[in-house]
Design a protein around this motif. Structure first.
Motif, PDB file in Angstrom:
ATOM      1  N   ALA A  14       0.826  -1.215   0.000  1.00 15.21           N
ATOM      2  CA  ALA A  14       0.000   0.000   0.000  1.00 15.21           C
ATOM      3  C   ALA A  14       0.859   1.264   0.000  1.00 15.21           C
ATOM      4  O   ALA A  14       0.475   2.265   0.589  1.00 15.21           O
ATOM      5  CB  ALA A  14      -0.910  -0.011   1.217  1.00 15.21           C
ATOM      6  N   GLN A  15       1.976   1.227  -0.683  1.00 13.12           N
ATOM      7  CA  GLN A  15       2.876   2.374  -0.647  1.00 13.12           C
ATOM      8  C   GLN A  15       2.248   3.606  -1.298  1.00 13.12           C
ATOM      9  O   GLN A  15       1.394   3.497  -2.170  1.00 13.12           O
ATOM     10  CB  GLN A  15       4.199   2.037  -1.310  1.00 13.12           C
ATOM     11  N   THR A  16       2.692   4.768  -0.844  1.00 12.89           N
ATOM     12  CA  THR A  16       2.214   6.022  -1.413  1.00 12.89           C
ATOM     13  C   THR A  16       2.899   6.264  -2.754  1.00 12.89           C
ATOM     14  O   THR A  16       3.910   5.624  -3.068  1.00 12.89           O
ATOM     15  CB  THR A  16       2.514   7.206  -0.475  1.00 12.89           C
ATOM     16  N   SER A  17       2.392   7.212  -3.513  1.00 10.94           N
ATOM     17  CA  SER A  17       3.013   7.508  -4.808  1.00 10.94           C
ATOM     18  C   SER A  17       4.436   8.050  -4.616  1.00 10.94           C
ATOM     19  O   SER A  17       5.335   7.733  -5.400  1.00 10.94           O
ATOM     20  CB  SER A  17       2.165   8.484  -5.618  1.00 10.94           C
ATOM     21  N   ALA A  18       4.647   8.840  -3.565  1.00 13.08           N
ATOM     22  CA  ALA A  18       5.996   9.355  -3.298  1.00 13.08           C
ATOM     23  C   ALA A  18       6.948   8.209  -2.937  1.00 13.08           C
ATOM     24  O   ALA A  18       8.088   8.180  -3.396  1.00 13.08           O
ATOM     25  CB  ALA A  18       5.951  10.388  -2.176  1.00 13.08           C
ATOM     26  N   GLU A  19       6.479   7.267  -2.119  1.00 12.03           N
ATOM     27  CA  GLU A  19       7.319   6.121  -1.765  1.00 12.03           C
ATOM     28  C   GLU A  19       7.650   5.291  -3.005  1.00 12.03           C
ATOM     29  O   GLU A  19       8.787   4.848  -3.176  1.00 12.03           O
ATOM     30  CB  GLU A  19       6.611   5.239  -0.728  1.00 12.03           C
ATOM     31  N   ALA A  20       6.679   5.111  -3.893  1.00 13.87           N
ATOM     32  CA  ALA A  20       6.919   4.351  -5.120  1.00 13.87           C
ATOM     33  C   ALA A  20       7.962   5.041  -5.992  1.00 13.87           C
ATOM     34  O   ALA A  20       8.858   4.375  -6.539  1.00 13.87           O
ATOM     35  CB  ALA A  20       5.609   4.175  -5.894  1.00 13.87           C
ATOM     36  N   LYS A  21       7.878   6.358  -6.117  1.00 12.26           N
ATOM     37  CA  LYS A  21       8.862   7.102  -6.915  1.00 12.26           C
ATOM     38  C   LYS A  21      10.256   6.994  -6.314  1.00 12.26           C
ATOM     39  O   LYS A  21      11.240   6.794  -7.023  1.00 12.26           O
ATOM     40  CB  LYS A  21       8.478   8.583  -7.023  1.00 12.26           C
ATOM     41  N   LEU A  22      10.348   7.131  -4.998  1.00 11.85           N
ATOM     42  CA  LEU A  22      11.645   7.049  -4.354  1.00 11.85           C
ATOM     43  C   LEU A  22      12.197   5.625  -4.422  1.00 11.85           C
ATOM     44  O   LEU A  22      13.401   5.432  -4.599  1.00 11.85           O
ATOM     45  CB  LEU A  22      11.572   7.537  -2.909  1.00 11.85           C
ATOM     46  N   TRP A  23      11.349   4.639  -4.309  1.00  8.33           N
ATOM     47  CA  TRP A  23      11.790   3.251  -4.380  1.00  8.33           C
ATOM     48  C   TRP A  23      12.430   2.957  -5.739  1.00  8.33           C
ATOM     49  O   TRP A  23      13.412   2.229  -5.835  1.00  8.33           O
ATOM     50  CB  TRP A  23      10.635   2.298  -4.089  1.00  8.33           C
ATOM     51  N   ARG A  24      11.898   3.555  -6.809  1.00  6.34           N
ATOM     52  CA  ARG A  24      12.513   3.373  -8.129  1.00  6.34           C
ATOM     53  C   ARG A  24      13.933   3.929  -8.171  1.00  6.34           C
ATOM     54  O   ARG A  24      14.779   3.444  -8.925  1.00  6.34           O
ATOM     55  CB  ARG A  24      11.646   4.013  -9.210  1.00  6.34           C
ATOM     56  N   VAL A  25      14.217   4.921  -7.355  1.00  2.00           N
ATOM     57  CA  VAL A  25      15.565   5.501  -7.273  1.00  2.00           C
ATOM     58  C   VAL A  25      16.495   4.630  -6.435  1.00  2.00           C
ATOM     59  O   VAL A  25      17.686   4.516  -6.726  1.00  2.00           O
ATOM     60  CB  VAL A  25      15.491   6.930  -6.667  1.00  2.00           C
ATOM     61  N   LEU A  26      15.949   3.983  -5.399  1.00  2.00           N
ATOM     62  CA  LEU A  26      16.778   3.273  -4.419  1.00  2.00           C
ATOM     63  C   LEU A  26      16.918   1.771  -4.669  1.00  2.00           C
ATOM     64  O   LEU A  26      17.909   1.175  -4.235  1.00  2.00           O
ATOM     65  CB  LEU A  26      16.194   3.477  -3.011  1.00  2.00           C
ATOM     66  N   ARG A  27      15.974   1.153  -5.327  1.00  2.00           N
ATOM     67  CA  ARG A  27      15.947  -0.310  -5.417  1.00  2.00           C
ATOM     68  C   ARG A  27      17.076  -0.866  -6.285  1.00  2.00           C
ATOM     69  O   ARG A  27      17.662  -0.148  -7.094  1.00  2.00           O
ATOM     70  CB  ARG A  27      14.602  -0.797  -5.921  1.00  2.00           C
ATOM     71  N   ASN A  28      17.376  -2.139  -6.077  1.00  2.00           N
ATOM     72  CA  ASN A  28      18.385  -2.871  -6.854  1.00  2.00           C
ATOM     73  C   ASN A  28      19.757  -2.204  -6.846  1.00  2.00           C
ATOM     74  O   ASN A  28      20.444  -2.177  -7.854  1.00  2.00           O
ATOM     75  CB  ASN A  28      17.908  -3.069  -8.302  1.00  2.00           C
TER      76      ASN A  28
END
Length: 117
Positions: A14-28
């Motif tokens: 249930a992540q927020t849109s901001a969390e989803a955007k930041l996760w794309r920057v941080l993941r992998n």
């Protein structure tokens, strides 16, 4: 701690849109090889993003983090997490939506400071 694992999983879904955007920057390990975990349990809290290796936490703050009660709760949470050796960086949702490259650079600079200390 065992109760926090299902809660963390639920928060990931249930992540927020901001969390989803930041996760794309941080993941992998996309941020200069630093490994981040999202919605990760630490002590009694579930933090938004954690780099365990650097003992570094990124919290994404929405509008609810501006009330007096939330500010007090966030300060207590920060104090406890810092007492465990973690550095904590709070980033407003608006900055992630409007200045993602700047947020990326801010996080990277903070990580590099942690790495050299």
């Amino acid at each position: 701690m065992t109760r926090s694992i299902p809660r963390a999983r639920s928060l990931r879904r249930a992540q927020t849109s901001a969390e989803a955007k930041l996760w794309r920057v941080l993941r992998n390990r996309a941020l200069n090889g630093w490994k981040f975990r999202r919605q990760h349990p630490i002590d009694r809290y579930i933090v938004d993003f954690a780099c365990i290796e650097a003992k570094f936490i990124v919290e994404v703050d929405g509008a609810t983090h501006s009330t007096d009660a939330e500010l007090v709760r966030d300060a207590m949470r920060t104090e406890i997490l810092e007492s465990l050796g973690f550095a904590l960086l709070r980033i407003p949702n608006a900055d992630i939506h409007d200045h993602r490259d700047g947020v990326r650079e801010t996080i990277l600079a903070a990580l590099e400071r942690r790495d050299t200390v």
